[in-house]
Design a protein around this motif. Structure first.
Motif, PDB file in Angstrom:
ATOM      1  N   GLY A  73      -0.825   6.870  -9.039  1.00 48.52           N
ATOM      2  CA  GLY A  73      -1.070   6.629 -10.453  1.00 48.52           C
ATOM      3  C   GLY A  73      -0.438   5.345 -10.944  1.00 48.52           C
ATOM      4  N   ILE A  74      -0.733   5.007 -12.195  1.00 49.62           N
ATOM      5  CA  ILE A  74      -0.331   3.716 -12.745  1.00 49.62           C
ATOM      6  C   ILE A  74       1.175   3.521 -12.737  1.00 49.62           C
ATOM      7  N   ALA A  75       1.914   4.467 -13.288  1.00 48.29           N
ATOM      8  CA  ALA A  75       3.356   4.277 -13.480  1.00 48.29           C
ATOM      9  C   ALA A  75       4.081   4.067 -12.151  1.00 48.29           C
ATOM     10  N   ARG A  76       3.900   4.975 -11.216  1.00 49.18           N
ATOM     11  CA  ARG A  76       4.651   4.893  -9.960  1.00 49.18           C
ATOM     12  C   ARG A  76       4.164   3.740  -9.087  1.00 49.18           C
ATOM     13  N   ALA A  77       2.859   3.426  -9.149  1.00 45.96           N
ATOM     14  CA  ALA A  77       2.352   2.292  -8.364  1.00 45.96           C
ATOM     15  C   ALA A  77       2.932   0.982  -8.874  1.00 45.96           C
ATOM     16  N   ARG A  78       3.017   0.841 -10.197  1.00 41.74           N
ATOM     17  CA  ARG A  78       3.573  -0.403 -10.741  1.00 41.74           C
ATOM     18  C   ARG A  78       5.066  -0.523 -10.448  1.00 41.74           C
TER      19      ARG A  78
ATOM     20  N   LYS B 179       9.368  -3.272  -7.508  1.00 45.17           N
ATOM     21  CA  LYS B 179      10.494  -3.243  -6.578  1.00 45.17           C
ATOM     22  C   LYS B 179      10.269  -4.200  -5.408  1.00 45.17           C
ATOM     23  N   ALA B 180       9.009  -4.400  -5.035  1.00 41.10           N
ATOM     24  CA  ALA B 180       8.710  -5.300  -3.920  1.00 41.10           C
ATOM     25  C   ALA B 180       8.745  -6.767  -4.337  1.00 41.10           C
ATOM     26  N   ALA B 181       8.599  -7.011  -5.637  1.00 42.65           N
ATOM     27  CA  ALA B 181       8.582  -8.392  -6.135  1.00 42.65           C
ATOM     28  C   ALA B 181       9.968  -9.017  -6.045  1.00 42.65           C
ATOM     29  N   THR B 182       9.996 -10.333  -5.896  1.00 44.93           N
ATOM     30  CA  THR B 182      11.285 -11.030  -5.767  1.00 44.93           C
ATOM     31  C   THR B 182      11.498 -12.086  -6.837  1.00 44.93           C
ATOM     32  N   GLY B 183      10.490 -12.383  -7.641  1.00 48.63           N
ATOM     33  CA  GLY B 183      10.615 -13.422  -8.656  1.00 48.63           C
ATOM     34  C   GLY B 183      11.391 -12.963  -9.875  1.00 48.63           C
ATOM     35  N   ASP B 184      11.696 -13.885 -10.762  1.00 50.66           N
ATOM     36  CA  ASP B 184      12.427 -13.555 -11.982  1.00 50.66           C
ATOM     37  C   ASP B 184      11.557 -12.839 -13.007  1.00 50.66           C
ATOM     38  N   ALA B 185      10.244 -13.039 -12.920  1.00 47.25           N
ATOM     39  CA  ALA B 185       9.330 -12.431 -13.882  1.00 47.25           C
ATOM     40  C   ALA B 185       8.316 -11.560 -13.159  1.00 47.25           C
ATOM     41  N   LEU B 186       7.931 -10.477 -13.830  1.00 48.14           N
ATOM     42  CA  LEU B 186       6.852  -9.622 -13.351  1.00 48.14           C
ATOM     43  C   LEU B 186       5.645  -9.849 -14.251  1.00 48.14           C
ATOM     44  N   VAL B 187       4.483  -9.967 -13.657  1.00 46.85           N
ATOM     45  CA  VAL B 187       3.250 -10.106 -14.433  1.00 46.85           C
ATOM     46  C   VAL B 187       2.273  -9.042 -13.936  1.00 46.85           C
ATOM     47  N   PHE B 188       1.876  -8.162 -14.833  1.00 47.15           N
ATOM     48  CA  PHE B 188       0.953  -7.091 -14.487  1.00 47.15           C
ATOM     49  C   PHE B 188      -0.451  -7.465 -14.969  1.00 47.15           C
ATOM     50  N   VAL B 189      -1.401  -7.462 -14.036  1.00 51.40           N
ATOM     51  CA  VAL B 189      -2.797  -7.770 -14.349  1.00 51.40           C
ATOM     52  C   VAL B 189      -3.670  -6.753 -13.616  1.00 51.40           C
ATOM     53  N   GLU B 190      -4.507  -6.059 -14.350  1.00 48.71           N
ATOM     54  CA  GLU B 190      -5.378  -5.064 -13.727  1.00 48.71           C
ATOM     55  C   GLU B 190      -6.467  -5.741 -12.907  1.00 48.71           C
ATOM     56  N   SER B 191      -7.059  -4.990 -11.997  1.00 46.08           N
ATOM     57  CA  SER B 191      -8.044  -5.558 -11.070  1.00 46.08           C
ATOM     58  C   SER B 191      -9.332  -5.971 -11.776  1.00 46.08           C
TER      59      SER B 191
ATOM     60  N   ARG C 146       0.843  -1.200   0.000  1.00 43.88           N
ATOM     61  CA  ARG C 146       0.000   0.000   0.000  1.00 43.88           C
ATOM     62  C   ARG C 146       0.880   1.253   0.000  1.00 43.88           C
ATOM     63  N   LEU C 147       0.552   2.164  -0.893  1.00 46.53           N
ATOM     64  CA  LEU C 147       1.262   3.440  -0.930  1.00 46.53           C
ATOM     65  C   LEU C 147       0.546   4.441  -0.039  1.00 46.53           C
ATOM     66  N   SER C 148       1.281   5.418   0.440  1.00 46.16           N
ATOM     67  CA  SER C 148       0.702   6.372   1.393  1.00 46.16           C
ATOM     68  C   SER C 148      -0.244   7.365   0.727  1.00 46.16           C
ATOM     69  N   SER C 149      -0.130   7.509  -0.585  1.00 50.73           N
ATOM     70  CA  SER C 149      -1.004   8.428  -1.306  1.00 50.73           C
ATOM     71  C   SER C 149      -1.201   7.911  -2.729  1.00 50.73           C
TER      72      SER C 149
END
Length: 400
Positions: free
Chosen positions: A21-26, A31-43, A15-18
């Motif tokens: 938007g899309i770019a900075r949230a992603r 940065k928090a992810a630890t796996g070799d791959a990132l997968v982005f899926v919208e809600s 959770r971000l404090s404020s």
């Protein structure tokens, strides 16, 4: 939080404090992810069976690929899942809006199997997989972008121009809720797409940013923030030019002011008014209108292509009936000639090739402020004579 804890294992919620938007949230999630791959899926998505493995397999085959699923439709009211029949790829319009388009025939011919990846010039942005290290090496997202808009095109251009690829993976399918209206409430009604699009144009479009500003002349001279770090990233990565992108990745893209017979206003001799889109939704097959000529107005900018089409980017003047007087409408350009081809004759006459009728700015009995462009029997009337702004020597010779 409790629902996730009760139903899923190994899930972290960041959770971000404020509102960022899309770019900075992603970026924060990546940065928090630890796996070799990132997968982005919208809600507002529903994944289908066995959707993930094909995406990860593509990343293993080609580490510089951004793997995209085929996007199916989920009804915004009933949530009914509907499978998309064929595969479409991403494109863009010069105001830097995303659009879907058919797979080019040349790409269809290259495919050996229906499961082969399909290159896409752009991505819609909400659904993709990418190697984590490559995501950051490529510059993640532009952190100067606000809330929503154009971040998908910025990343699309950057991926292709800097050595990667966008690949649709047919064996991966994900449903997406397509909504009729933008659901995002933007603080103060700000046009964050405009800011983000300006940043994209200034960093990646090179001289072609002129076509963006042709559509958004209101943004000329507006503040888009500091893009020096993004330009430095482009130099560091040794990225290719936007012309290279157009020639090698998206050669089907129509360039309104290159390799055309004219680009500019189309002025009627009899009424002294100009052809105008009248602000009508160009996706609704609108009639083309007439309005007083403006010094600066994108709604009055049209191209005459080498194929003798009168175009507004990917929309063409089209006449689909055989009545005495026929309204001219904007349809998707199909490139097959026929009802979208015009001939240009002495005195500025424009004739519809299929019907042999003349383009006319006047319909009897219709008030001046309600006149739409029509084709009707050729009469030699001044309202059937036209002047082209930016006409080429080739077109001028036709009009003499």
């Amino acid at each position: 939080m409790k629902y996730v804890k009760d139903h899923f294992l190994g899930i972290r919620i960041v959770r971000l404090s404020s509102r960022q938007g899309i770019a900075r949230a992603r970026i924060a999630g990546a940065k928090a992810a630890t796996g070799d791959a990132l997968v982005f899926v919208e809600s507002h998505c529903e994944v289908n069976k066995h959707w993930l493995i094909p995406l990860l397999a593509r990343l293993a085959e080609k580490p510089t690929s951004v793997a995209l699923p085929v996007i199916d439709s989920v009804d915004e009211y009933t949530f009914e899942y509907t499978s998309q029949g064929g595969i479409v790829v991403g494109g863009f319009l010069w105001p830097l809006h995303f659009m879907w388009r058919p797979i080019p025939l040349e790409e269809v011919k290259k495919r050996n199997f229906s499961t082969d990846p399909v290159p896409s010039p752009t991505m819609s942005g909400g659904l993709f997989a990418i190697n984590r290290n490559y995501f950051f090496e490529l510059g993640a997202y532009d952190e100067g972008m606000e809330l929503w808009g154009a971040e998908n095109l910025e990343m699309s251009f950057r991926v292709w121009m800097c050595g990667g690829s966008l690949d649709i993976v047919p064996c991966s399918r994900v449903g997406h809720v397509f909504r009729a209206n933008n659901p995002y409430l933007l603080p103060g009604g700000r046009d964050t797409h405009a800011l983000n699009a300006m940043r994209t144009a200034e960093v990646w479009l090179d001289d072609y940013k002129r076509l963006f500003y042709n559509h958004r002349s209101d943004l000329m001279g507006q503040d888009y923030g500091d893009v020096s770090s993004r330009k430095a990233l482009r130099r560091k990565l040794g990225c290719k030019s936007f012309r290279w992108y157009l020639e090698n990745v998206f050669p089907q893209k129509f360039i309104p002011d290159e390799n055309v017979l004219s680009f500019g206003k189309l002025r009627n001799v009899g009424t002294t008014m100009c052809v105008d889109t009248m602000g009508r939704d160009e996706n609704d097959l609108p009639a083309v209108g007439m309005y007083s000529c403006q010094d600066v107005s994108n709604s009055q900018m049209f191209s005459v292509s080498k194929g003798k089409e009168i175009r507004r980017e990917d929309k063409c003047f089209d006449v689909g009936k055989r009545n005495e007087t026929i309204t001219v409408r904007l349809f998707d350009c199909h490139g097959d000639g026929g009802n979208q081809v015009w001939t240009f004759g002495p005195g500025g006459v424009i004739m519809h090739s299929l019907t042999d009728k003349c383009l006319d700015a006047f319909t009897p009995g219709v008030p001046p402020d309600e006149q739409d462009l029509v084709v009707t029997s050729c009469s030699g009337s001044p309202t059937q004579r036209w002047m082209f702004e930016g006409a080429s020597q080739e077109l001028n010779q036709m009009l003499r």
